[in-house]
Design an enzyme around this catalytic site. Structure first.
Site, PDB file in Angstrom:
ATOM      1  N   HIS A 119       9.650  -9.255  96.074  1.00 36.54           N
ATOM      2  CA  HIS A 119      10.588  -8.142  96.242  1.00 36.54           C
ATOM      3  C   HIS A 119      11.147  -8.231  97.664  1.00 36.54           C
ATOM      4  O   HIS A 119      10.981  -7.337  98.478  1.00 36.54           O
ATOM      5  CB  HIS A 119       9.895  -6.803  95.966  1.00 36.54           C
ATOM      6  CG  HIS A 119      10.838  -5.695  95.580  1.00 36.54           C
ATOM      7  ND1 HIS A 119      10.703  -4.948  94.421  1.00 36.54           N
ATOM      8  CD2 HIS A 119      11.921  -5.195  96.199  1.00 36.54           C
ATOM      9  CE1 HIS A 119      11.660  -4.035  94.354  1.00 36.54           C
ATOM     10  NE2 HIS A 119      12.419  -4.160  95.431  1.00 36.54           N
ATOM     11  N   ARG A 160       4.474  -0.215  88.685  1.00 33.53           N
ATOM     12  CA  ARG A 160       5.049  -1.483  89.145  1.00 33.53           C
ATOM     13  C   ARG A 160       5.050  -1.499  90.674  1.00 33.53           C
ATOM     14  O   ARG A 160       5.655  -0.620  91.290  1.00 33.53           O
ATOM     15  CB  ARG A 160       6.487  -1.632  88.624  1.00 33.53           C
ATOM     16  CG  ARG A 160       7.201  -2.829  89.172  1.00 33.53           C
ATOM     17  CD  ARG A 160       8.600  -3.013  88.571  1.00 33.53           C
ATOM     18  NE  ARG A 160       9.228  -4.160  89.199  1.00 33.53           N
ATOM     19  CZ  ARG A 160      10.373  -4.131  89.866  1.00 33.53           C
ATOM     20  NH1 ARG A 160      11.073  -3.019  89.959  1.00 33.53           N
ATOM     21  NH2 ARG A 160      10.837  -5.216  90.435  1.00 33.53           N
ATOM     22  N   ASN A 204      16.799  -3.539  85.954  1.00 34.12           N
ATOM     23  CA  ASN A 204      17.032  -2.467  86.924  1.00 34.12           C
ATOM     24  C   ASN A 204      18.467  -1.998  86.750  1.00 34.12           C
ATOM     25  O   ASN A 204      19.407  -2.800  86.844  1.00 34.12           O
ATOM     26  CB  ASN A 204      16.851  -2.961  88.359  1.00 34.12           C
ATOM     27  CG  ASN A 204      15.396  -3.231  88.708  1.00 34.12           C
ATOM     28  OD1 ASN A 204      14.506  -3.023  87.880  1.00 34.12           O
ATOM     29  ND2 ASN A 204      15.163  -3.693  89.915  1.00 34.12           N
ATOM     30  N   GLU A 256      13.473  -0.364  86.870  1.00 36.27           N
ATOM     31  CA  GLU A 256      13.912   0.572  87.910  1.00 36.27           C
ATOM     32  C   GLU A 256      15.096   1.361  87.398  1.00 36.27           C
ATOM     33  O   GLU A 256      16.001   0.806  86.763  1.00 36.27           O
ATOM     34  CB  GLU A 256      14.376  -0.151  89.191  1.00 36.27           C
ATOM     35  CG  GLU A 256      13.284  -0.643  90.084  1.00 36.27           C
ATOM     36  CD  GLU A 256      13.816  -1.309  91.349  1.00 36.27           C
ATOM     37  OE1 GLU A 256      14.880  -0.912  91.861  1.00 36.27           O
ATOM     38  OE2 GLU A 256      13.151  -2.246  91.809  1.00 36.27           O
ATOM     39  N   TYR A 285      21.229   1.125  87.948  1.00 35.58           N
ATOM     40  CA  TYR A 285      21.545   2.315  88.751  1.00 35.58           C
ATOM     41  C   TYR A 285      22.916   2.896  88.430  1.00 35.58           C
ATOM     42  O   TYR A 285      23.072   4.080  88.270  1.00 35.58           O
ATOM     43  CB  TYR A 285      21.454   1.994  90.250  1.00 35.58           C
ATOM     44  CG  TYR A 285      20.015   1.853  90.688  1.00 35.58           C
ATOM     45  CD1 TYR A 285      19.284   2.961  91.066  1.00 35.58           C
ATOM     46  CD2 TYR A 285      19.376   0.617  90.657  1.00 35.58           C
ATOM     47  CE1 TYR A 285      17.949   2.860  91.429  1.00 35.58           C
ATOM     48  CE2 TYR A 285      18.040   0.508  91.024  1.00 35.58           C
ATOM     49  CZ  TYR A 285      17.337   1.631  91.404  1.00 35.58           C
ATOM     50  OH  TYR A 285      16.011   1.527  91.738  1.00 35.58           O
ATOM     51  N   GLU A 303      15.441  -8.675  91.280  1.00 34.65           N
ATOM     52  CA  GLU A 303      16.867  -8.675  91.618  1.00 34.65           C
ATOM     53  C   GLU A 303      17.312  -9.867  92.465  1.00 34.65           C
ATOM     54  O   GLU A 303      17.676  -9.712  93.635  1.00 34.65           O
ATOM     55  CB  GLU A 303      17.229  -7.377  92.351  1.00 34.65           C
ATOM     56  CG  GLU A 303      16.928  -6.126  91.561  1.00 34.65           C
ATOM     57  CD  GLU A 303      17.511  -4.855  92.191  1.00 34.65           C
ATOM     58  OE1 GLU A 303      18.105  -4.941  93.280  1.00 34.65           O
ATOM     59  OE2 GLU A 303      17.383  -3.782  91.587  1.00 34.65           O
TER      60      GLU A 303
HETATM   61  C1  FCB Z   1      17.009  -1.687  94.082  1.00 32.05           C
HETATM   62  C2  FCB Z   1      15.805  -2.287  94.757  1.00 32.05           C
HETATM   63  C3  FCB Z   1      14.780  -1.270  95.206  1.00 32.05           C
HETATM   64  C4  FCB Z   1      15.419  -0.006  95.748  1.00 32.05           C
HETATM   65  C5  FCB Z   1      16.465   0.510  94.792  1.00 32.05           C
HETATM   66  C6  FCB Z   1      17.122   1.806  95.232  1.00 32.05           C
HETATM   67  O1  FCB Z   1      18.094  -2.543  94.242  1.00 32.05           O
HETATM   68  O2  FCB Z   1      15.171  -3.194  93.904  1.00 32.05           O
HETATM   69  O3  FCB Z   1      13.937  -1.886  96.132  1.00 32.05           O
HETATM   70  O4  FCB Z   1      15.918  -0.228  97.008  1.00 32.05           O
HETATM   71  O5  FCB Z   1      17.454  -0.464  94.605  1.00 32.05           O
END
Ligand code: FCB
Length: 454
Positions: free
Chosen positions: A123, A79, A295, A365, A297, A168
């Protein structure tokens, strides 16, 4: 199947993700125009260390070496994003053929390696010329985005990529126009919510432009963070609900439910009259998609807190009376983010339960950030192990997850954190541009091989 190697369905796609401004460099080459990040990086104090994406990982010149590293992982997909200012230096008008050529060369090489492209169209690198005309606050930018999407589609459709319209939109609206931490660094109320709506509208307008041949696969990538109340108090429960609205539901409900959540009015009614919404917009925004990119985290632990601005009419859209709390005793990433793989399973199963028509999901992500040159990055290995297992649990629970992309292939320009924060499977020495695979690279390569999905 062992705990360490939970099962994935045949054909499950493994990949890594990057984005243009974070890796390419070459900001003045072949007719590229300036983006809002070129401008923002020059604002004193905006980016840690005064770093800029001028050179980044010099991927523009080293993409062959980077693709070899990618292929060495055994992934089936990659990607990456297209830089709008390379394609339309002013954000409008005739395409810049030299800018598109870079992506054609990249796609040719990927084809040779048998790697499927997932192409993100936006992006975060908005052409500065469009920001000068109002940026995402204005409706015209959504129209310009759809034109740009059509241009990229016509140029690159022959390589049969999966298309991701936006990455995002929470970050490119709220983080950028309300929190002010990302380009263009604005701190607004109405303007930021208008930006969120116009990003979604741009997505909706772009979808038909990406489907002119039939057979195209079109989706959107949203970042989601489950919001957990920091305590059992009703105040913290309400804070978590506001947080969930701001980050998650403001985007998922219109895209998968065709309507904005009802508590938008209650939460934001003092800062906007929502006059940027027009009849027909939600039909465009909620049109069916072929896949959803998630995405993920970390989870947010939300506590009720005083608003930064006492006057409700003068608040930014980020000022929602919530404080983020770090849970005690848990694992924390090198950037201070809670490591809670359970949150990824919860996001996937929750989304599928709320939206029965949810299309197939790709985790576009997921990754681990830290400071310093850690080549034996066991924190990242442990993060990836836990989160890949969480994806497998969601699959076992019936969620149609088709792929997993690790962020990121390379250490890169981590936005406002500059180069100090590293997310790569591969270490980059920014003095020499030498690439060195970390322990996590070897771990993921073995994990993919063991999955037997190829
Ligand atoms: C996300 C973004 C990516 C990167 C990661 C750590 O929010 O999409 O570009 O910065 O975080």
């Amino acid at each position: 199947m062992t705990e360490d190697h939970p099962a994935f369905p045949p054909g499950f796609v493994w990949g890594t993700a990057t984005s243009a401004y974070q890796i390419e460099g070459a900001v003045h080459e072949n007719g590229r125009g300036p983006s809002i990040w070129d401008t923002f990086c020059r604002v004193p104090g905006a980016v840690a260390g005064g770093d800029t994406g001028d050179v980044a990982c010099d991927h523009y010149h080293r993409f062959q070496e980077d693709l070899r590293l990618l292929a060495g992982l055994g992934v089936g997909a990659y990607r990456f994003s297209v830089a709008w200012p390379r394609v339309q230096p002013d954000g409008r008008g005739e395409p810049n053929a030299a800018g598109l050529d870079f992506y054609k060369r990249l796609l040719d090489s990927m084809r040779d390696l048998g790697i499927t492209p997932f192409v993100t169209l936006y992006h975060w690198d908005l052409p500065q010329a469009l920001e000068d005309r109002g940026g995402w606050r204005v409706r015209d930018t959504a129209e310009r985005f759809a034109d740009y999407a059509g241009i990229v589609h016509d140029a690159l459709a022959g390589w049969e990529p999966y298309w991701i319209t936006l990455n995002e939109p929470y970050c490119s609206s709220i983080t950028s126009y309300a929190e002010g931490r990302h380009a263009p660094g604005a701190k607004e109320g109405h303007g930021a919510l208008a930006a969120a709506h116009h990003l979604l509208l741009g997505h909706g307008l772009a979808v038909p432009r990406l489907r002119t041949r039939g057979g195209e696969r079109v989706g959107i990538t949203l970042n989601m963070s489950p919001a957990v109340p920091a305590s059992g108090s009703p105040q913290d429960a309400a804070a978590a609900r506001r947080q969930d609205l701001l980050v998650n539901r403001q985007f998922t409900e219109p895209v998968f439910g065709g309507a904005y959540p009802r508590d938008m009015e209650e939460t934001f009614g003092a800062i906007t009259d929502f006059s940027f919404r027009r009849d027909g917009d939600l039909e465009l925004i909620g049109a069916p998609l072929d896949f959803f990119g998630l995405n993920y985290y970390y989870r947010i632990h939300a506590a009720d807190a005083p608003y930064a601005e006492p006057d409700p009419a003068r608040r930014t859209a980020f000022d929602i009376g919530v404080r983020h709390v770090t849970p005690e005793g848990g694992v924390i990433s090198g950037l201070g983010w809670p490591v809670e793989p359970e949150g990824l399973r919860q996001t996937l199963t929750g989304l599928a339960a709320r939206h029965p028509g949810l299309p197939p999901v790709y985790v576009t992500e997921n990754g681990y950030g830290e400071h310093g040159d850690d080549l034996d990055d066991q924190g990242r290995v442990s993060y990836l192990r836990g989160h890949i297992a969480a994806v497998a649990e969601a699959v076992a629970a019936g969620v149609d997850v088709r792929g997993y992309f690790c962020w990121s292939l390379l250490d890169n320009f981590e936005w406002a954190r500059g180069y100090a924060a590293r997310f790569g499977l591969v270490h980059v020495d920014y003095e020499t541009q030498a690439r060195t695979p970390k322990a996590s690279y070897h771990w993921l390569r073995d994990r993919i091989a063991a999955s037997g999905t190829a």
